[in-house]
Design a protein around this motif. Structure first.
Motif, mmCIF file in Angstrom:
data_model
loop_
_atom_site.group_PDB
_atom_site.id
_atom_site.type_symbol
_atom_site.label_atom_id
_atom_site.label_comp_id
_atom_site.label_asym_id
_atom_site.label_seq_id
_atom_site.Cartn_x
_atom_site.Cartn_y
_atom_site.Cartn_z
ATOM 1 N N ALA A 7 -59.158 -0.638 -34.065
ATOM 2 C CA ALA A 7 -58.876 -1.773 -34.941
ATOM 3 C C ALA A 7 -60.337 -2.593 -35.011
ATOM 4 O O ALA A 7 -60.563 -3.092 -36.315
ATOM 5 C CB ALA A 7 -57.652 -2.650 -34.251
ATOM 6 N N PHE A 8 -60.977 -2.815 -34.022
ATOM 7 C CA PHE A 8 -62.186 -3.621 -33.953
ATOM 8 C C PHE A 8 -63.208 -2.956 -34.922
ATOM 9 O O PHE A 8 -63.801 -3.701 -35.776
ATOM 10 C CB PHE A 8 -62.684 -3.743 -32.531
ATOM 11 N N ALA A 9 -63.386 -1.607 -34.736
ATOM 12 C CA ALA A 9 -64.441 -0.924 -35.713
ATOM 13 C C ALA A 9 -63.956 -1.038 -37.178
ATOM 14 O O ALA A 9 -64.908 -1.325 -37.891
ATOM 15 C CB ALA A 9 -64.462 0.265 -35.465
ATOM 16 N N ILE A 10 -62.629 -1.144 -37.471
ATOM 17 C CA ILE A 10 -62.422 -1.135 -38.952
ATOM 18 C C ILE A 10 -62.572 -2.624 -39.665
ATOM 19 O O ILE A 10 -63.203 -2.766 -40.490
ATOM 20 C CB ILE A 10 -60.843 -0.838 -39.147
ATOM 21 N N LEU A 11 -62.094 -3.574 -38.784
ATOM 22 C CA LEU A 11 -62.445 -4.962 -39.081
ATOM 23 C C LEU A 11 -63.992 -5.118 -39.266
ATOM 24 O O LEU A 11 -64.542 -5.614 -40.158
ATOM 25 C CB LEU A 11 -61.904 -5.792 -37.941
ATOM 26 N N LYS A 12 -64.716 -4.823 -38.332
ATOM 27 C CA LYS A 12 -66.381 -4.868 -38.354
ATOM 28 C C LYS A 12 -66.952 -4.420 -39.744
ATOM 29 O O LYS A 12 -67.569 -4.818 -40.490
ATOM 30 C CB LYS A 12 -66.865 -4.255 -37.137
ATOM 31 N N LYS A 13 -66.188 -3.122 -40.010
ATOM 32 C CA LYS A 13 -66.747 -2.532 -41.533
ATOM 33 C C LYS A 13 -66.334 -3.430 -42.550
ATOM 34 O O LYS A 13 -67.009 -3.443 -43.583
ATOM 35 C CB LYS A 13 -66.348 -1.066 -41.232
ATOM 36 N N ILE A 14 -65.234 -3.795 -42.635
ATOM 37 C CA ILE A 14 -64.349 -4.597 -43.577
ATOM 38 C C ILE A 14 -65.597 -5.691 -43.841
ATOM 39 O O ILE A 14 -65.758 -6.006 -44.740
ATOM 40 C CB ILE A 14 -63.269 -5.132 -43.387
ATOM 41 N N TYR A 15 -65.821 -6.658 -42.706
ATOM 42 C CA TYR A 15 -66.556 -7.762 -42.999
ATOM 43 C C TYR A 15 -67.897 -7.544 -43.222
ATOM 44 O O TYR A 15 -68.743 -8.173 -44.076
ATOM 45 C CB TYR A 15 -66.264 -8.646 -41.618
ATOM 46 N N LYS A 16 -68.667 -6.476 -42.657
ATOM 47 C CA LYS A 16 -70.017 -6.357 -42.854
ATOM 48 C C LYS A 16 -70.240 -5.771 -44.117
ATOM 49 O O LYS A 16 -71.320 -6.182 -44.845
ATOM 50 C CB LYS A 16 -70.584 -5.145 -41.740
ATOM 51 N N GLU A 17 -69.350 -4.733 -44.572
ATOM 52 C CA GLU A 17 -69.592 -4.120 -46.013
ATOM 53 C C GLU A 17 -69.043 -4.711 -47.198
ATOM 54 O O GLU A 17 -68.891 -4.263 -48.268
ATOM 55 C CB GLU A 17 -69.270 -2.516 -45.696
ATOM 56 N N HIS A 18 -68.014 -5.400 -46.821
ATOM 57 C CA HIS A 18 -67.194 -6.396 -47.931
ATOM 58 C C HIS A 18 -66.445 -5.590 -48.650
ATOM 59 O O HIS A 18 -66.107 -5.239 -49.788
ATOM 60 C CB HIS A 18 -67.936 -7.108 -48.798
ATOM 61 N N LYS A 19 -65.560 -4.509 -47.687
ATOM 62 C CA LYS A 19 -64.606 -3.617 -48.278
ATOM 63 C C LYS A 19 -63.236 -3.925 -48.133
ATOM 64 O O LYS A 19 -62.916 -4.802 -47.271
ATOM 65 C CB LYS A 19 -64.867 -2.400 -47.559
ATOM 66 N N LEU A 20 -62.289 -3.262 -48.831
ATOM 67 C CA LEU A 20 -60.949 -3.646 -48.656
ATOM 68 C C LEU A 20 -60.521 -2.718 -47.405
ATOM 69 O O LEU A 20 -61.267 -1.643 -47.485
ATOM 70 C CB LEU A 20 -60.314 -2.940 -49.918
ATOM 71 N N ALA A 21 -59.653 -3.140 -46.638
ATOM 72 C CA ALA A 21 -59.270 -2.397 -45.638
ATOM 73 C C ALA A 21 -58.526 -0.833 -46.170
ATOM 74 O O ALA A 21 -58.830 0.040 -45.390
ATOM 75 C CB ALA A 21 -57.845 -3.070 -44.983
ATOM 76 N N THR A 22 -57.983 -0.938 -47.303
ATOM 77 C CA THR A 22 -57.549 0.571 -47.749
ATOM 78 C C THR A 22 -58.960 1.520 -47.898
ATOM 79 O O THR A 22 -58.635 2.839 -48.143
ATOM 80 C CB THR A 22 -56.854 0.367 -49.031
ATOM 81 N N GLU A 23 -59.910 0.962 -48.394
ATOM 82 C CA GLU A 23 -61.149 1.929 -48.422
ATOM 83 C C GLU A 23 -61.640 2.336 -47.144
ATOM 84 O O GLU A 23 -62.510 3.011 -46.920
ATOM 85 C CB GLU A 23 -62.208 1.066 -48.998
ATOM 86 N N TRP A 326 -61.865 -13.039 -47.094
ATOM 87 C CA TRP A 326 -63.038 -13.217 -46.140
ATOM 88 C C TRP A 326 -64.271 -12.377 -46.752
ATOM 89 O O TRP A 326 -65.106 -12.452 -46.357
ATOM 90 C CB TRP A 326 -62.756 -12.761 -44.696
ATOM 91 N N ILE A 327 -63.824 -11.652 -47.833
ATOM 92 C CA ILE A 327 -64.855 -10.681 -48.248
ATOM 93 C C ILE A 327 -65.388 -11.051 -49.662
ATOM 94 O O ILE A 327 -66.311 -10.659 -50.253
ATOM 95 C CB ILE A 327 -64.516 -9.221 -48.421
ATOM 96 N N ARG A 328 -64.910 -12.228 -50.122
ATOM 97 C CA ARG A 328 -65.051 -12.790 -51.513
ATOM 98 C C ARG A 328 -66.070 -13.942 -51.117
ATOM 99 O O ARG A 328 -65.819 -14.917 -50.247
ATOM 100 C CB ARG A 328 -64.273 -13.052 -52.382
ATOM 101 N N SER A 329 -67.131 -14.181 -52.068
ATOM 102 C CA SER A 329 -67.692 -15.588 -52.010
ATOM 103 C C SER A 329 -67.439 -16.361 -53.236
ATOM 104 O O SER A 329 -67.201 -15.768 -54.244
ATOM 105 C CB SER A 329 -69.472 -15.197 -51.919
ATOM 106 N N PRO A 330 -68.072 -17.483 -53.352
ATOM 107 C CA PRO A 330 -67.789 -18.362 -54.584
ATOM 108 C C PRO A 330 -68.453 -17.536 -55.924
ATOM 109 O O PRO A 330 -68.103 -17.410 -56.800
ATOM 110 C CB PRO A 330 -68.516 -19.822 -54.318
ATOM 111 N N GLN A 331 -69.526 -16.793 -55.513
ATOM 112 C CA GLN A 331 -70.294 -16.064 -56.691
ATOM 113 C C GLN A 331 -69.437 -14.735 -56.898
ATOM 114 O O GLN A 331 -69.219 -14.684 -58.139
ATOM 115 C CB GLN A 331 -71.709 -15.663 -56.172
ATOM 116 N N ASN A 332 -69.117 -13.949 -56.065
ATOM 117 C CA ASN A 332 -68.562 -12.785 -56.579
ATOM 118 C C ASN A 332 -67.032 -12.801 -56.994
ATOM 119 O O ASN A 332 -66.380 -12.000 -57.375
ATOM 120 C CB ASN A 332 -68.935 -11.538 -55.361
ATOM 121 N N LEU A 333 -66.632 -14.188 -56.696
ATOM 122 C CA LEU A 333 -65.151 -14.198 -57.329
ATOM 123 C C LEU A 333 -65.320 -14.274 -58.903
ATOM 124 O O LEU A 333 -64.286 -13.887 -59.452
ATOM 125 C CB LEU A 333 -64.925 -15.968 -56.806
#
Ligand SMILES: C[S@@+](CC[C@H](N)C(=O)[O-])C[C@H]1O[C@@H](n2cnc3c(N)ncnc32)[C@H](O)[C@@H]1O
Length: 429
Positions: A7-23, A326-333
């Protein structure tokens, strides 16, 4: 790797790479045999994403974020989620297993992790969360939304509406589906309920693979709207211009009011998803094209109707994809705005005179919805916004007219059932 480490490894990848959980998670889940373990991993991943602000708030009472390694902080957030929300798992088991993962990350801090989580466990019921009087903290820590997004929605929708939007997007929505053949076989073994907005749409506490095996497709009622708005349109050719994984096109095809529905998308990977779904659902393999719809690919004036369900920030689907917070920023919105404009321009060239474009996005951002269609129709003489209900059933009109704003379209605000969504109908005069 044990369940907590995965679970930790998945969350880390989501936040680092700005990916959806399903990816991210399918790869990790493939290596877990036990179904209960798989469910626990997803429970932790989705729970942390849904309530991250709240968890940060609690953890900050017992540890200093600035003096804690990033990985250890994230690991402790997973522990705090389990201590606060998974009340059937004993606290000692959560703490023991989280400390085990900490030992692998950095053996020196395992004592610290143990002490912090024990403290959280002892004191969790005495923590009070910020109220609306302190709006910034309320948004971040009580509602668990990034401040920039909360403040943007307050500017766009007003404070009361924005708070309701955030609360609804924190709810887990029921699994809603449409059946392409008959719902009766499902009803034999499961309790199936009608959904509140659309006739022929159902929900129930049924495993997803059973729903699919019954030739039913999971699709939120907001998404069902796009094809439903063409239900009474009679024509020869319809195009689903950005169609993968295929839900809207499958539904449109099932109405049988066009001789042919063409499914287009931009990459082979995305096209494969449509094929996979149509095979799983035992549907006839659809007519498919692969093209970049920001560029002319089809003959001008060739389709009677086009569904343009454009790529977007996805902020209307935060209930199902809480990591979007948590993976969107004001710019990439707003990063898809130019693509949306180009696709709409192209759709307009491709649709016949008298034909209709249904433009939709699963986004709460007006820049991706209202602004795209308003700017387009005000700059193109023969583009006209029409009532979205002109070709819909009465049921759809009755259910959704409260969301209709004349001269713009349907701005669907999320609730217990609906995702946030925008959809509008444009005719080429
Ligand atoms: C919101 S999804 C569509 C969902 C789909 N309509 C459904 O109901 O299942 C947006 C789609 O746009 C596609 N897309 C992105 N850029 C595109 C482009 N330049 N041309 C065509 N499709 C594109 C993506 O691959 C993605 O499948």
């Amino acid at each position: 790797m044990n369940v907590r480490q995965i679970a930790f490894a998945i969350l880390k990848k989501i936040y680092k790479e700005h990916k959806l959980a399903t990816e991210v998670y399918p790869y990790y889940l493939d290596n877990i045999e036990d179904e209960r373990d798989k469910r626990l991993v997803l429970e932790i991943v989705y729970g942390v994403n849904r309530f991250k602000g709240r968890l940060e708030y609690v953890l900050s009472k017992f540890a200093n974020k600035n003096r804690t390694e990033e990985d250890i902080w994230l690991l402790m957030l997973t522990g705090v989620y389990q201590l606060l929300f998974l009340t059937r798992t004993p606290a000692y088991a959560v703490i023991h297993q989280t400390v085990d993962v900490a030992k692998k990350l950095n053996p020196k801090v395992s004592g610290f992790v143990n002490a912090v989580l024990k403290n959280v466990s002892r004191n969790k019921n005495s923590i009070t969360f910020p109220t609306r009087e302190n709006l910034a903290d309320f948004i971040q820590y009580t509602l668990s939304f990034p401040l920039f997004l909360g403040m943007k929605w307050i500017a766009d929708y007003g404070e009361d509406n924005a708070i309701e939007i955030m609360k609804s997007l924190n709810l887990k929505k029921p699994v809603v589906f449409r059946c392409f053949k008959d719902v009766k076989p499902l009803k034999k073994d499961y309790i199936v309920h009608k959904t509140p907005y659309i006739e022929g749409s159902y929900h129930g506490n049924i495993p997803i693979y059973i729903i699919r095996a019954a030739e039913c497709y999971i699709m939120n009622e907001a998404s069902q709207l796009a094809p439903e708005l063409l239900r009474n349109f009679k024509g020869e050719f319809a195009l689903d211009a950005a169609s993968s994984p295929g839900g809207k096109g499958f539904l449109l095809k099932s109405f049988e009011n066009f001789e042919e529905v063409i499914f287009n998308d931009v990459t082979k990977e995305r096209i494969d998803k449509i094929l996979e779904n149509s095979r799983d659902l035992m549907l006839e393999i659809p007519s498919i094209t692969m093209s970049d719809f920001t560029k002319p690919a089809f003959k001008e004036n060739s389709f009677d109707a086009i569904i343009l369900d454009a790529p977007c920030s996805g902020t209307g689907t935060i209930s199902g994809h809480p990591e979007i917070k948590w993976i969107r920023s004001p710019q990439n919105l707003k990063s898809k705005v130019n693509v949306q404009k180009e696709m709409l321009k192209n759709a307009f060239n491709t649709v016949k005179k008298g034909g209709v474009i249904i433009y939709s996005v699963c986004s709460m951002e007006k820049e991706e919805g209202e602004a795209i269609v308003s700017d387009f129709v005000s700059s193109v003489e023969n583009a006209k916004l029409i009532s979205p209900f002109e070709y819909s059933s009465e049921n759809i009109r009755n259910s959704f007219s409260k969301f209709y704003k004349e001269g713009v379209g349907l701005r669907i605000l999320p609730d217990k059932f609906l995702d946030g969504f925008f959809v509008s109908a444009i005719r080429k005069e």
